[in-house]
Scaffold this active site. Sequence first.
Site, PDB file in Angstrom:
ATOM      1  N   PHE A 171     -29.391 -18.287 -29.030  1.00 11.79           N
ATOM      2  CA  PHE A 171     -30.596 -18.973 -29.476  1.00 11.79           C
ATOM      3  C   PHE A 171     -30.701 -20.367 -28.879  1.00 11.79           C
ATOM      4  O   PHE A 171     -31.797 -20.837 -28.562  1.00 11.79           O
ATOM      5  CB  PHE A 171     -30.628 -19.048 -31.010  1.00 11.79           C
ATOM      6  N   TYR A 206     -27.696 -11.625 -30.379  1.00 13.65           N
ATOM      7  CA  TYR A 206     -27.536 -13.040 -30.064  1.00 13.65           C
ATOM      8  C   TYR A 206     -27.094 -13.792 -31.305  1.00 13.65           C
ATOM      9  O   TYR A 206     -27.290 -13.355 -32.420  1.00 13.65           O
ATOM     10  CB  TYR A 206     -28.809 -13.654 -29.454  1.00 13.65           C
ATOM     11  N   CYS A 207     -26.469 -14.941 -31.047  1.00 11.75           N
ATOM     12  CA  CYS A 207     -26.038 -15.860 -32.096  1.00 11.75           C
ATOM     13  C   CYS A 207     -26.490 -17.242 -31.650  1.00 11.75           C
ATOM     14  O   CYS A 207     -27.520 -17.377 -31.007  1.00 11.75           O
ATOM     15  CB  CYS A 207     -24.529 -15.746 -32.293  1.00 11.75           C
ATOM     16  N   TRP A 208     -25.721 -18.286 -31.983  1.00 13.73           N
ATOM     17  CA  TRP A 208     -26.145 -19.656 -31.663  1.00 13.73           C
ATOM     18  C   TRP A 208     -26.210 -19.951 -30.187  1.00 13.73           C
ATOM     19  O   TRP A 208     -27.228 -20.356 -29.670  1.00 13.73           O
ATOM     20  CB  TRP A 208     -25.225 -20.682 -32.342  1.00 13.73           C
ATOM     21  N   CYS A 224     -20.304 -20.080 -29.239  1.00 21.01           N
ATOM     22  CA  CYS A 224     -20.139 -19.236 -30.422  1.00 21.01           C
ATOM     23  C   CYS A 224     -19.912 -17.798 -29.973  1.00 21.01           C
ATOM     24  O   CYS A 224     -20.598 -17.318 -29.077  1.00 21.01           O
ATOM     25  CB  CYS A 224     -21.413 -19.329 -31.276  1.00 21.01           C
TER      26      CYS A 224
END
Length: 143
Positions: free
Chosen positions: A109, A79-81, A85
């Site tokens: 996130f 996962y990222c933002w 993204c």
Amino acid sequence: MTEQTAAVAHFAGRLAFETDVSDVAAEVGAGTAGWVLIDSRSQESWDQGHVPGAIHLPTREIASRAATVVPAGVRVVTYCWGPGCNGATRAALEFAKLGYPVKEMIGGFEYWAREGLPVETTDGITRRPTDPLTAPRGVACAC
């Protein structure tokens, strides 16, 4: 290939390589073993808040550090933002190149926090108020 066959292949392919915040939360809550959650963001982003139990491994470090952080063959979820993204996609690609079974947590996130799930910082674990547009009946969308 018919349109129906193409649609089935397309959507089945997405589900094979994507998961969502609710599904990850359910696996975490159930204590499901045999997988790791990778936060591919920067140190500053990690420090601001991350999913409890996640491993911090920025995308640029995956090729050089993955083998020392994630045992071979273990399923990885990145996962990222958030949905704006593509960092989790790039991280998932790096793990795939290394031969790991991998999925991307769509929503990232941002949606983890917006759904009121636990967020860990240097001050401990907290929960933010649930955004009623992302989780109108609680943590799950019931879909």
